[in-house]
Design a protein around this motif. Structure first.
Motif, short mmCIF file in Angstrom:
data_model
loop_
_atom_site.label_atom_id
_atom_site.label_comp_id
_atom_site.label_asym_id
_atom_site.label_seq_id
_atom_site.Cartn_x
_atom_site.Cartn_y
_atom_site.Cartn_z
N ASP A 169 16.01 -11.50 19.21
CA ASP A 169 14.94 -11.06 18.65
C ASP A 169 13.34 -12.00 18.32
O ASP A 169 12.48 -10.99 18.65
CB ASP A 169 15.60 -9.96 17.63
CG ASP A 169 16.82 -9.25 17.89
OD1 ASP A 169 16.51 -8.85 19.21
OD2 ASP A 169 17.33 -9.31 16.90
N ARG A 170 13.26 -12.93 17.37
CA ARG A 170 12.46 -13.55 17.07
C ARG A 170 11.57 -14.04 18.85
O ARG A 170 9.93 -13.85 18.39
CB ARG A 170 13.08 -14.76 16.41
CG ARG A 170 13.76 -14.49 15.26
CD ARG A 170 13.70 -15.39 14.12
NE ARG A 170 14.85 -16.69 14.66
CZ ARG A 170 15.70 -16.40 14.41
NH1 ARG A 170 16.63 -15.81 13.25
NH2 ARG A 170 16.39 -17.40 14.72
N LEU A 186 11.51 -12.66 21.31
CA LEU A 186 10.43 -11.87 21.81
C LEU A 186 9.40 -10.99 20.97
O LEU A 186 8.50 -10.77 22.00
CB LEU A 186 11.52 -9.89 22.05
CG LEU A 186 11.54 -8.80 22.90
CD1 LEU A 186 10.63 -9.14 23.95
CD2 LEU A 186 11.91 -7.54 22.54
N GLU A 187 9.81 -11.08 19.81
CA GLU A 187 8.68 -10.46 19.16
C GLU A 187 7.30 -11.70 19.47
O GLU A 187 6.37 -11.42 19.00
CB GLU A 187 9.54 -10.64 17.64
CG GLU A 187 10.05 -9.74 17.10
CD GLU A 187 10.36 -9.70 15.99
OE1 GLU A 187 10.10 -10.87 15.25
OE2 GLU A 187 11.68 -9.15 15.15
N ALA A 188 7.85 -12.86 19.09
CA ALA A 188 6.54 -13.87 18.95
C ALA A 188 6.28 -13.74 20.92
O ALA A 188 5.15 -14.05 20.53
CB ALA A 188 7.34 -15.80 19.30
N GLU A 223 5.71 -10.80 21.93
CA GLU A 223 5.21 -10.26 22.29
C GLU A 223 3.45 -9.17 20.83
O GLU A 223 2.71 -9.31 21.91
CB GLU A 223 5.79 -8.98 21.05
CG GLU A 223 6.88 -7.59 22.51
CD GLU A 223 7.95 -7.45 21.55
OE1 GLU A 223 8.31 -6.42 22.49
OE2 GLU A 223 8.02 -7.58 20.46
N ARG A 224 3.51 -10.68 20.03
CA ARG A 224 2.20 -11.24 19.19
C ARG A 224 1.32 -11.70 19.77
O ARG A 224 0.89 -12.14 19.45
CB ARG A 224 3.41 -11.12 18.05
CG ARG A 224 3.56 -9.84 17.22
CD ARG A 224 3.88 -10.34 15.54
NE ARG A 224 4.56 -11.95 15.56
CZ ARG A 224 5.41 -11.90 15.40
NH1 ARG A 224 6.41 -10.49 14.87
NH2 ARG A 224 6.43 -13.19 15.28
#
Length: 215
Positions: A24-25, A27-29, A31-32
Motif C-alpha cells: 500500500d505504501r 503504491l501511494e508513493a 501515485e504521488r
C-alpha cells in the motif's frame, strides 16, 4: 531448523500483514511521485523488498513453502538519491571489459595505424608487431575514443565483457587533478542520477540489460 527456532504462525501472519502494508505504501508513493527520481518511491520500493524477503523467510521456515513471486532485495537496487536536486556538475564513470581473442588482428590493426602515422611524420616508426600486444593496445586506445572502440571492437580482435556507466551528480567540479590517481574511489551510490549495466548474465532477461536508477 529445530522446532524451537521456527517462527510461530502469528509471526508468519504478521510478516504477511507487513507485506500488505508495504504494498500500500509503495503504491501511494508511486501515485504521488514528483518525478523519475523521487526518493520516496525508492524508499518504498526498498521497504517492500525487505518486507517480502522477511515474509518469504518466515513462510519457508514455518511451512516449507515459498512465495510465487520475487521482489529484488535492497542490495540489488540503488539507495535513495540524496544528491542535489539541481546538479551543477556531473561525473560520468565508465568501465568496459574486453578479452583479447584475436591477438594477430589486434597487432595488424595497430600496425596499420602506426604505418599511417609514419607516412605523415617520417619513416622511423617502431614496428608495433614486434613490440607486442601491450604496445598495440596503447596505440589503439590512444588513437580512438572509447565509444568507437566499443562499436568496432571485433575489428580490433576484442570481445566485449561486462560494462557499466554511472552518471553521478556533484555540487561543483573538483579541483584539477584531484581524483586522477583514484578515479572511482569516491563514487557515492546516493548521488547516482542513473546507471546502466550490460552483462552476459542478463542475456536471459532481454528487458533487464539496463539495471538501476534511470534505466
Amino acid at each position: 531448523m529445530s522446532d524451537a527456532a521456527q517462527p510461530t504462525a502469528a509471526e508468519v501472519r504478521a510478516a504477511a500483514e507487513a507485506v500488505k502494508a508495504a504494498l500500500d505504501r509503495h503504491l501511494e508513493a508511486v501515485e504521488r511521485r514528483t518525478g523519475d527520481d523521487d526518493p520516496a518511491v525508492y524508499e518504498a520500493f526498498n521497504a517492500l523488498a525487505a518486507a517480502a524477503e522477511a515474509y518469504d523467510e518466515r513462510l519457508y521456515d514455518r511451512y516449507d513453502e515459498v512465495t510465487p513471486f520475487e521482489i529484488p532485495g535492497a542490495d540489488d537496487s540503488l539507495p535513495p538519491y540524496a544528491g542535489p536536486e539541481e546538479p551543477h556538475a556531473l561525473s560520468v564513470l565508465i568501465r568496459r571489459d574486453y578479452a583479447v581473442v584475436e591477438p594477430q588482428r589486434l597487432l595488424a590493426q595497430a600496425q596499420r595505424i602506426a604505418d599511417l602515422d609514419s607516412d605523415e611524420e617520417g619513416p622511423d616508426a617502431t614496428p608495433v608487431v614486434a613490440a607486442g600486444a601491450h604496445a598495440a593496445l596503447g596505440l589503439l586506445f590512444g588513437e580512438f575514443e572509447p565509444d568507437e572502440i566499443a562499436s568496432r571492437h571485433k575489428e580490433f580482435g576484442l570481445e566485449e565483457g561486462d560494462s557499466t556507466l554511472w552518471v553521478c551528480a556533484a555540487d561543483e567540479l573538483p579541483d584539477p587533478g584531484d581524483w586522477l590517481a583514484a578515479p572511482f574511489e569516491h563514487a557515492d551510490p546516493e548521488r547516482i542520477v542513473c546507471r546502466f549495466d550490460v552483462s552476459a548474465v542478463f542475456d536471459d532477461e532481454p528487458d533487464d540489460d539496463l539495471k538501476g536508477r534511470g534505466a
